[in-house]
Design a protein around this motif. Structure first.
Motif, mmCIF file in Angstrom:
data_model
loop_
_atom_site.group_PDB
_atom_site.id
_atom_site.type_symbol
_atom_site.label_atom_id
_atom_site.label_comp_id
_atom_site.label_asym_id
_atom_site.label_seq_id
_atom_site.Cartn_x
_atom_site.Cartn_y
_atom_site.Cartn_z
ATOM 1 N N VAL A 195 0.868 -1.176 0.000
ATOM 2 C CA VAL A 195 0.000 0.000 0.000
ATOM 3 C C VAL A 195 0.906 1.227 0.000
ATOM 4 O O VAL A 195 1.798 1.345 0.850
ATOM 5 N N SER A 196 0.705 2.117 -0.974
ATOM 6 C CA SER A 196 1.557 3.300 -1.092
ATOM 7 C C SER A 196 0.700 4.536 -1.281
ATOM 8 O O SER A 196 -0.442 4.454 -1.738
ATOM 9 N N SER A 197 1.303 5.684 -0.911
ATOM 10 C CA SER A 197 0.596 6.954 -1.076
ATOM 11 C C SER A 197 1.619 8.051 -1.313
ATOM 12 O O SER A 197 2.618 8.143 -0.592
ATOM 13 N N PRO A 198 1.399 8.885 -2.362
ATOM 14 C CA PRO A 198 2.281 10.026 -2.556
ATOM 15 C C PRO A 198 1.987 11.081 -1.476
ATOM 16 O O PRO A 198 0.907 11.134 -0.892
ATOM 17 N N ILE A 199 2.986 11.939 -1.211
ATOM 18 C CA ILE A 199 2.846 12.997 -0.213
ATOM 19 C C ILE A 199 3.023 14.326 -0.920
ATOM 20 O O ILE A 199 4.025 14.543 -1.616
ATOM 21 N N PHE A 200 2.031 15.181 -0.827
ATOM 22 C CA PHE A 200 2.035 16.476 -1.498
ATOM 23 C C PHE A 200 1.936 17.589 -0.458
ATOM 24 O O PHE A 200 1.313 17.425 0.608
ATOM 25 N N VAL A 201 2.530 18.717 -0.805
ATOM 26 C CA VAL A 201 2.259 19.981 -0.123
ATOM 27 C C VAL A 201 1.788 20.929 -1.212
ATOM 28 O O VAL A 201 2.581 21.382 -2.047
ATOM 29 N N GLY A 202 0.500 21.167 -1.246
ATOM 30 C CA GLY A 202 -0.061 21.927 -2.363
ATOM 31 C C GLY A 202 0.088 21.099 -3.636
ATOM 32 O O GLY A 202 -0.307 19.927 -3.687
ATOM 33 N N ASP A 203 0.681 21.677 -4.655
ATOM 34 C CA ASP A 203 0.920 20.949 -5.902
ATOM 35 C C ASP A 203 2.319 20.353 -5.930
ATOM 36 O O ASP A 203 2.700 19.697 -6.912
ATOM 37 N N GLU A 204 3.117 20.589 -4.869
ATOM 38 C CA GLU A 204 4.504 20.091 -4.850
ATOM 39 C C GLU A 204 4.527 18.680 -4.266
ATOM 40 O O GLU A 204 3.976 18.421 -3.194
ATOM 41 N N ARG A 205 5.149 17.768 -5.012
ATOM 42 C CA ARG A 205 5.244 16.381 -4.560
ATOM 43 C C ARG A 205 6.531 16.213 -3.763
ATOM 44 O O ARG A 205 7.640 16.427 -4.273
ATOM 45 N N LEU A 206 6.403 15.833 -2.455
ATOM 46 C CA LEU A 206 7.563 15.673 -1.592
ATOM 47 C C LEU A 206 8.142 14.267 -1.663
ATOM 48 O O LEU A 206 9.297 14.053 -1.319
ATOM 49 N N GLY A 207 7.357 13.325 -2.130
ATOM 50 C CA GLY A 207 7.791 11.932 -2.161
ATOM 51 C C GLY A 207 6.620 11.035 -1.850
ATOM 52 O O GLY A 207 5.491 11.303 -2.284
ATOM 53 N N GLY A 208 6.836 9.977 -1.047
ATOM 54 C CA GLY A 208 5.738 9.093 -0.707
ATOM 55 C C GLY A 208 6.168 8.066 0.315
ATOM 56 O O GLY A 208 7.321 8.015 0.744
ATOM 57 N N VAL A 209 5.240 7.211 0.710
ATOM 58 C CA VAL A 209 5.492 6.183 1.700
ATOM 59 C C VAL A 209 4.856 4.885 1.232
ATOM 60 O O VAL A 209 3.785 4.896 0.627
ATOM 61 N N ARG A 210 5.561 3.762 1.469
ATOM 62 C CA ARG A 210 5.058 2.421 1.144
ATOM 63 C C ARG A 210 5.109 1.559 2.399
ATOM 64 O O ARG A 210 6.071 1.632 3.177
ATOM 65 N N ILE A 211 4.082 0.757 2.584
ATOM 66 C CA ILE A 211 4.065 -0.216 3.673
ATOM 67 C C ILE A 211 3.689 -1.559 3.068
ATOM 68 O O ILE A 211 2.697 -1.665 2.343
ATOM 69 N N GLY A 212 4.477 -2.573 3.354
ATOM 70 C CA GLY A 212 4.188 -3.921 2.891
ATOM 71 C C GLY A 212 3.628 -4.768 4.012
ATOM 72 O O GLY A 212 4.207 -4.837 5.105
ATOM 73 N N TYR A 213 2.491 -5.419 3.770
ATOM 74 C CA TYR A 213 1.810 -6.228 4.773
ATOM 75 C C TYR A 213 1.909 -7.690 4.384
ATOM 76 O O TYR A 213 1.576 -8.072 3.245
ATOM 77 N N SER A 214 2.330 -8.513 5.333
ATOM 78 C CA SER A 214 2.377 -9.955 5.100
ATOM 79 C C SER A 214 0.978 -10.533 5.273
ATOM 80 O O SER A 214 0.266 -10.180 6.220
ATOM 81 N N MET A 215 0.598 -11.429 4.330
ATOM 82 C CA MET A 215 -0.744 -12.026 4.371
ATOM 83 C C MET A 215 -0.744 -13.377 5.067
ATOM 84 O O MET A 215 -1.750 -14.086 5.042
#
Length: 708
Positions: free
Chosen positions: A149-169
């Motif tokens: 599961v990932s999500s980009p991180i924005f401040v206004g229209d500026e993209r700062l990067g993002g975060v990913r988390i992997g979940y074991s099933m």
């Protein structure tokens, strides 16, 4: 013991034993079915549980990623890696989390929740990284036993990067297996109890079967079997099969007697239905179903033998006008008379074995077989000529004499087509070619005819909406007074500027418009346009106002709404009625003289002038002038073109003008293309002239300037 009785008992015993064995087999089948259902239930539960757990994992993962992304916004903006690491480590300690990655806009790892961040600055190169970096919103991906599961991180229209988390099933899989284990145990227990009950019920049913078998066989099974045998005979169409006689006064006796009455009733209905299904209710001829069945059968018989068949497709000319003007009852009368005349034509030429059918509406078809010693096309020609001649004779309908005529198309098997559908299509195309050839005639199918039909179809499609697209326009050919060449008015003519084919002659597209019914709409628009433009024309030199003449086709003349269209066009344009001249052809008038005379009389009472166009090209012209009152007549250009060279044309033209003047009717000569023609018409005291020698048709603005 009576051997016969013992034998019957043995038979019934064997039947009961077989029934019990069958019940046992059914019980086992039910058991196996329940076992199978158990497996299916477990599988469905497994899938549902898996989907539910996966959805829960997705929802919780999205919530955690969304929360972490919000928490990382400020640290990433100020590039506070220590705070980023704290957030990542907290998330990594959550149950089921396999990895946490915080990345910059280019996909390089900023933190992975570890202490020394060995992957810092490295780009993410796993299979899911490409979509993660490119995503503009939260993204959920699954690979193997891992949910990313990932999500980009924005401040206004500026993209700062993002975060990913992997979940074991794996944890979800263990929970799923524990849930299903309990379900399997409960289902197995229920199935064992069900099996015991089924066995008990089978034992009880076995006893009941043994006791009831003999009674059922003697009282019900035997008589019903006899009725079943009779029903099978009726199903095969054998309505003479005997019904078992009975003296019983119970329900079975009533059923047996009712069955006999039903057989007789079904036999009568079968005869009636066959007669109704294969014959036309109005004319008594074969209908479409019967004809198609017969055609398919005959083509199968002739396949590969070299034999021939002719298909004649007949369609009444202008039949719709009968329904529109006289009503559907009169139209039915016409169809009945037409069917009778077709059969007379078939009998006249001695066509043995010919099948006459009505396909529907005013469409009739004749299937013609060859006659020994005569070619197929010769027989078809004789029948087509007989049909055209017979159906062209006037019909007596409600005290009126009507002339309709018919268009006949002929297709030959196997020359034109090799199956029923193609043969009927070819006959239909040939029939439409006959209509476009002038109606009341016949045509044989040919490939060139097919190509012409396709071209006409394209023209019809292009003609629809041509007025709204600005392709159709009205031009005006000036009409002059003969003795002093004074301009008196103009004839409104329709022109079509096709965007691909260029200018298309009215002789080409007007018949297409009439055949398709588009002439009603186009003719009304021409009438409105001509009236509106003529209302603004300036006065002539003598102070009078010029008139405009508008052509009315045969189809428009038969339209019951024509009178209302004329009234509306005059009211909208404020054009005085005496400045509108309507031109009707002699051929259109003779289609229904009584209707034409009534309509034209109403128009003349309104003040509209009526001219008889193409005078001399029809027949019984003097009789028409006596029955249909007109204000003027136009001598057809075919008489004017040879006026200088043909003494007969000159004599006929002179006689026509003299006759018309004696009746108080003005004469217009069209097609004047030479000075000599004009001089002769002036000497014979013609009233009006028009033609290219005087002026070609002009656009509305050019004609207005000519008037000025």
């Amino acid at each position: 013991m009576n051997p016969r009785r013992s034998s019957l008992q043995w038979r019934f015993g064997s039947a009961v034993a077989g029934l019990l064995l069958l019940m046992l087999i059914l019980t086992l089948a039910l058991w196996f079915r329940q076992t199978h259902d158990e497996r299916e239930t477990v599988e469905i539960a497994r899938q549902s549980t898996h989907a539910l757990l996966l959805q829960q994992l997705r929802d919780s993962g999205q919530a955690q990623v969304r929360q972490l992304a919000d928490a990382l916004t400020n640290p990433l903006y100020y590039f506070d890696l220590e705070d980023v690491g704290d957030q990542a480590r907290d998330a990594l300690r959550s149950p089921g989390v396999a990895y946490v990655l915080v990345y910059d806009p280019e996909g390089r790892i900023l933190h992975d929740g570890s202490g020394d961040i060995p992957a810092y600055g490295r780009p993410m190169r796993d299979a899911l990284a490409g979509k993660v970096v490119a995503a503009k919103a939260m993204l959920v991906q699954q690979t193997g036993a891992m949910l990313d599961v990932s999500s980009p991180i924005f401040v206004g229209d500026e993209r700062l990067g993002g975060v990913r988390i992997g979940y074991s099933m794996d944890a979800a899989a263990q929970s799923e297996e524990q849930t299903l284990l309990g379900l399997r145990e409960r289902l197995s227990s229920v199935n064992r109890i069900s099996l015991l009950w089924l066995l008990a019920m089978c034992a009880g049913l076995g006893v009941v079967c043994i006791l009831g078998a003999v009674a059922l066989q003697r009282m019900l099974v035997g008589p019903i079997q006899a009725l079943a045998d009779a029903a099978r005979e009726i199903e095969q169409g054998n309505f003479t099969a005997p019904i078992p006689a009975t003296r019983r006064d119970d329900e079975l006796g009533d059923l047996t007697r009712a069955f006999g009455h039903m057989r007789d009733s079904v036999a009568r209905h079968d005869r009636d239905m066959r007669r109704a299904a294969y014959s036309d209710a109005l004319t008594g001829l074969a209908n479409r179903l019967a004809f198609r069945t017969a055609l398919d059968q005959r083509l199968r018989e002739l396949h590969g033998t070299g034999g021939q068949l002719a298909l004649l497709f007949c369609d009444l000319d202008d039949f719709k006008s009968i329904n529109d003007t006289l009503g559907h009852e009169a139209g039915d009368d016409v169809l009945v008379q037409t069917a009778s005349r077709i059969e007379q034509a078939v009998n006249t030429i001695g066509a043995v074995g010919a099948l006459v059918a009505r396909l529907g509406g005013d469409e009739f078809v004749i299937l013609l077989e060859p006659t020994p010693g005569e070619a197929m096309d010769e027989i078809a020609t004789r029948l087509a000529e007989a049909l055209v001649q017979n159906l062209a004779s006037p019909l007596l309908l409600h005290g009126r004499r009507l002339v309709l005529g018919t268009s006949v198309g002929v297709a030959i098997f196997p020359d034109d087509a090799v199956n029923a559908s193609q043969l009927m299509k070819c006959g239909d195309i040939a029939m439409y070619q006959a209509k476009f050839a002038g109606k009341n005639c016949y045509r044989f199918y040919s490939r060139s005819v097919d190509e012409d039909a396709m071209r006409r179809l394209r023209l019809e499609q292009d003609l629809r909406g041509a007025w709204d697209r600005g392709e159709l326009s009205v031009v005006y050919q000036p009409i002059y007074r003969t003795h002093d060449r004074a301009l008196m008015g103009a004839e409104a003519l329709l022109r079509w500027a096709h965007p691909v084919e260029g200018a298309i002659s009215p002789d080409v597209f007007v018949p297409v418009a009439e055949q398709s019914g588009l002439i009603d709409e186009i003719g009304e628009r021409v009438l409105r346009t001509a009236c509106a433009e003529a209302a603004d024309w300036p006065r002539l030199a003598d102070g009078s106002r010029p008139f405009v003449s508008v052509n009315v086709s045969g189809r428009q003349l038969r339209n019951v709404g024509l009178f209302a269209q004329v009234v509306e066009a005059l009211q909208l344009s404020q054009l005085p009625a005496d400045r509108l001249h309507l031109e009707v052809t002699e051929t259109a008038v003779i289609r229904d003289v009584a209707h034409a005379a009534d309509l034209l009389s109403r128009l003349r009472n309104l003040g509209v002038r009526v001219w008889l166009d193409d005078f001399g090209t029809g027949y019984s012209s003097l009789n028409h002038l006596r029955r249909v009152q007109v204000d003027g007549l136009k001598i057809d250009r075919s008489f004017i073109v040879d006026l200088l060279d043909d003494a007969g044309d000159l004599a006929l033209t002179s006689a026509t003008m003299a006759m018309a003047h004696s009746l108080g009717i003005i004469v217009v000569a069209e097609g004047v293309e030479q000075r000599g023609q004009y001089d002769l018409l002036r000497e014979r005291q013609g009233d009006y002239v028009q033609g290219f020698w005087l002026s070609e048709p002009l656009a509305a603005a050019d004609f207005t300037r000519l008037l000025g």
